[in-house]
Structure formats: C-alpha cells, structure tokens
Design a protein around this motif. Structure first.
Motif, PDB file in Angstrom:
ATOM      1  N   ALA A 141       0.858  -1.179   0.000  1.00  0.00           N
ATOM      2  CA  ALA A 141       0.000   0.000   0.000  1.00  0.00           C
ATOM      3  C   ALA A 141       0.894   1.228   0.000  1.00  0.00           C
ATOM      4  O   ALA A 141       2.034   1.175   0.469  1.00  0.00           O
ATOM      5  CB  ALA A 141      -0.912   0.003   1.231  1.00  0.00           C
ATOM      6  N   LEU A 142       0.380   2.329  -0.542  1.00  0.00           N
ATOM      7  CA  LEU A 142       1.136   3.583  -0.564  1.00  0.00           C
ATOM      8  C   LEU A 142       1.415   4.037   0.855  1.00  0.00           C
ATOM      9  O   LEU A 142       0.511   4.052   1.697  1.00  0.00           O
ATOM     10  CB  LEU A 142       0.326   4.668  -1.278  1.00  0.00           C
ATOM     11  CG  LEU A 142       0.105   4.484  -2.774  1.00  0.00           C
ATOM     12  CD1 LEU A 142      -0.802   5.590  -3.291  1.00  0.00           C
ATOM     13  CD2 LEU A 142       1.434   4.483  -3.500  1.00  0.00           C
ATOM     14  N   SER A 143       2.662   4.386   1.134  1.00  0.00           N
ATOM     15  CA  SER A 143       3.018   4.870   2.456  1.00  0.00           C
ATOM     16  C   SER A 143       4.277   5.729   2.326  1.00  0.00           C
ATOM     17  O   SER A 143       5.389   5.250   2.547  1.00  0.00           O
ATOM     18  CB  SER A 143       3.249   3.677   3.385  1.00  0.00           C
ATOM     19  OG  SER A 143       3.595   4.114   4.668  1.00  0.00           O
ATOM     20  N   THR A 177      -6.990  -0.031   6.444  1.00  0.00           N
ATOM     21  CA  THR A 177      -6.028   0.702   7.276  1.00  0.00           C
ATOM     22  C   THR A 177      -5.817   2.067   6.647  1.00  0.00           C
ATOM     23  O   THR A 177      -6.313   2.329   5.551  1.00  0.00           O
ATOM     24  CB  THR A 177      -4.683  -0.042   7.299  1.00  0.00           C
ATOM     25  OG1 THR A 177      -4.244  -0.198   5.943  1.00  0.00           O
ATOM     26  CG2 THR A 177      -4.821  -1.413   7.927  1.00  0.00           C
ATOM     27  N   MET A 178      -5.057   2.927   7.314  1.00  0.00           N
ATOM     28  CA  MET A 178      -4.849   4.264   6.780  1.00  0.00           C
ATOM     29  C   MET A 178      -4.164   4.178   5.419  1.00  0.00           C
ATOM     30  O   MET A 178      -4.588   4.830   4.461  1.00  0.00           O
ATOM     31  CB  MET A 178      -4.018   5.106   7.743  1.00  0.00           C
ATOM     32  CG  MET A 178      -4.563   6.503   7.834  1.00  0.00           C
ATOM     33  SD  MET A 178      -4.182   7.271   9.395  1.00  0.00           S
ATOM     34  CE  MET A 178      -2.431   7.508   9.269  1.00  0.00           C
ATOM     35  N   ALA A 185      -8.051   5.509  -2.483  1.00  0.00           N
ATOM     36  CA  ALA A 185      -8.429   6.856  -2.935  1.00  0.00           C
ATOM     37  C   ALA A 185      -7.551   7.279  -4.116  1.00  0.00           C
ATOM     38  O   ALA A 185      -8.049   7.815  -5.123  1.00  0.00           O
ATOM     39  CB  ALA A 185      -8.290   7.853  -1.782  1.00  0.00           C
ATOM     40  N   TYR A 186      -6.259   7.013  -3.998  1.00  0.00           N
ATOM     41  CA  TYR A 186      -5.328   7.361  -5.073  1.00  0.00           C
ATOM     42  C   TYR A 186      -5.690   6.614  -6.365  1.00  0.00           C
ATOM     43  O   TYR A 186      -5.752   7.198  -7.451  1.00  0.00           O
ATOM     44  CB  TYR A 186      -3.898   7.021  -4.641  1.00  0.00           C
ATOM     45  CG  TYR A 186      -2.862   7.208  -5.716  1.00  0.00           C
ATOM     46  CD1 TYR A 186      -2.278   8.455  -5.933  1.00  0.00           C
ATOM     47  CD2 TYR A 186      -2.471   6.148  -6.526  1.00  0.00           C
ATOM     48  CE1 TYR A 186      -1.338   8.640  -6.929  1.00  0.00           C
ATOM     49  CE2 TYR A 186      -1.536   6.318  -7.530  1.00  0.00           C
ATOM     50  CZ  TYR A 186      -0.969   7.563  -7.724  1.00  0.00           C
ATOM     51  OH  TYR A 186      -0.040   7.729  -8.718  1.00  0.00           O
TER      52      TYR A 186
END
Lengths: 199, 199
Positions: A141-143, A177-178, A185-186
């Motif tokens: 996931a993007l982080s 998760t966040m 969303a992205y």
C-alpha cells in the motif's frame, strides 16, 4: 496527604540491580544448556510472525527430536518455494508458471478486476467462494513515510489492464487501514482520470 | 415423552451431502490459488506441533514475502542443528561437543543426578535456577504398548553413572503422566536393587 520522601540514591534502584543480575544469570544458564546451533535456530524461528521465544524453543526441540529427513524437508520446502514461486505476469498473484491459476481459469469473469495489496488477500477472498472475477495484486500500500511511492506498486500494470482487456468494473479491496484507504483513494482518482480521458 | 420418528432415509443426510459438496469446492479453489510448492511448504509446517493450516499459510506467505537469504536462513539453521547437535556422551542432553555444558561445568554438584525424559526438561529445570546437580536424559518414558522397553531408554548408562561416579542422590523427575510415573517406579526398583547389591 504527604508522600514520604526517599533519599535520592534509594528508590527502586536496589530492586532494579537485582533484576539486572537475574537477567545476566539467565543468559549465562541458557548459554550453558542450549548449543549455538540450537540458539541460532530459535533466533531464526522467532523472526516468523506470531512466534515468540518459548514457541520457537518448542519447535526447535521438535525439530531436534524428528528424523533428519523430516526436519530437513521443511528447509527444502522453503528453498523450493523461494526458487519456484514468482508473481503472475498478469496480476501479481503467486504462481510457478507465467500466469497464475486465476488468470488462466477460463471460467473467471474477465470484466471485473479486484485490486488487493498482497497475494494472501487473494487467498482470503477465494475462501469466500463469492468472487468470480480476476485480481490485481499491488504488492503493498502507498506509504510515503515508509518510502512506498506509486512507482513501487504494480499500479501502471493495473491501468494498462483496465485500458486494454475490456474490463467494466474495478473493485478496490485494499486493507481497511490508513495506508490501504489512501491507496484506494489514489487509485480511484487515477482510474477516474483514465475513464474521463477515454470517454 | 415420545420422540418423533423420522423416515429411515431422511435424518441428517441432505445436510451432510451439502457439506461434502462444499468441502470438494474448497479443495478445487485452493488448488487454483496456491502453487504446489506453497502447498508443500504449508504441509511441512503443519507437521510442527501447535501449527494448524491457517497459521502455516500465514507463515508461508511471510516466507514468500521475505528476502530469499532470510527465508533460506531458517532451512540452513535446521540443517545445521540436525548435522551438529547430538546427545551428550555422559547424560544424553543436547550438545555440539562430546559432553554438554552441564556435564563440563566444574561448578555443578556431581553427587546428585536428576533423571528426566527429554532434553527440553533440562531447559525447564535450568530456568528455575534452583538445581545445581547433574542430569540424565532417558530419551523417553517406558510404554510397552507403544513398544518402548527399558532397552530403548538410556537406563544402563544411568546405572553405570550411579555406580561409578560417587553419586549420593538420584532425583527422579520424569513427567507426571502414566508412562512417566511407571518409568520412575521402574527406575526406583532398579536403583534400590543396585544399592542393596553394593551394600
């Protein structure tokens, strides 16, 4: 109420010193009892998720008591998996071939792609026996704080698939998760932009 | 009270047939998703004590996601342990040398021998930091029904040690199970007979 004052150099320090001594004593005894090879095996096993020192010791003693070929079968299975299993060229799911079992299955609905973070999520969804479409495994996931940018995930390949393969629906099933929500969303933005450009 | 009678060919069979169909469906899907190598790794891991299918799958996915050298370190550690660790010539505890860490420790009290079933029992007793004597690991408990006879355990070696090494006390610390208690009773008889013969 007035709390009794303790002289500055008392307090909990004698107790702490006792605990430190005890810890040193435990380390000394453990070294005496377990051999370096067993210690190393316990250390390797505790790197696995959900395996603490006690469980690792229990597993190590089981491995020590087992016949050598049975014990080494675990190591061979690990080496085998690392050598043979790779990501599916199409969706990123795990496979030993070019394409994974879902991608080559002619019974799957090719108009729907479900986007997940990891191969394990494919397994979870397949267990429900409800979903009949294809998957796309992002690989995380993007982080940005952890240095995971869009270029680190299989996002371009997803956009290619959505554009080329007659896909009508994309299900965003990243984790709740966040980082998972931010990734969804992205992706929704990127997919909307592509649909707008195509239409 | 009279229980209502069911026709012979009813009862729970329709439900059972449904469950059988469901089991077959699960098997089919799992085959699609996991590769043979991953299936084999999961099978090998479930042979470990306390590891069920779900836990094994979780471990397998962790191993798949880990760098190859980190994953293979587990296999190397297992191979290393099986190649290097052997029973102590004196007491049967685990060691990489001729004698284990307890037997070579000059600070241990050589007049007491504590008899245990397995090497893991030595670790448990050492954790208490109370016992300062030597050990003798039998390698199991007597269980004629499972084919474990006195000749299969390190009993003769125990009697030799008791006779030769100036031992004054033998602590029988076999497990509090039926086989463990039977083994302790058998050893007590053998040791008493030896003491009577010597005296």
């Amino acid at each position: 109420m007035v709390h009794p004052r303790l002289p500055v150099d008392m307090g909990r320090s004698p107790h702490r010193a006792g605990r430190r001594l005890r810890a040193r004593r435990i380390a000394r005894y453990s070294r005496l009892v377990l051999s370096p090879a067993v210690d190393n095996l316990v250390a390797q096993l505790t790197r696995l998720p959900g395996i603490g020192t006690r469980t690792a010791q229990r597993l190590a003693f089981h491995i020590l008591a087992a016949p050598a070929d049975e014990a080494n079968a675990i190591g061979h299975a690990i080496a085998d998996v690392k050598a043979r299993v790779r990501p599916c060229r199409e969706c990123g799911n795990l496979t030993e071939e070019e394409l994974c079992g879902v991608c080559i299955d002619p019974r799957r609905d090719r108009t729907v792609i479900c986007v997940v973070e990891q191969p394990v999520d494919v397994l979870s969804l397949e267990r429900t026996h409800e979903y009949r479409g294809l998957y796309h495994v992002l690989g995380g996931a993007l982080s940005p704080l952890d240095g995971v940018e869009p270029g680190d995930l299989r996002i371009e390949r997803l956009l290619d698939r959505v554009g080329a393969d007659g896909v009508e629906e994309v299900v965003l099933a990243t984790n709740p998760t966040m980082t998972g929500e931010a990734t969804a969303a992205y992706l929704a933005d990127r997919l909307r932009a592509r649909v707008a450009a195509d239409g």
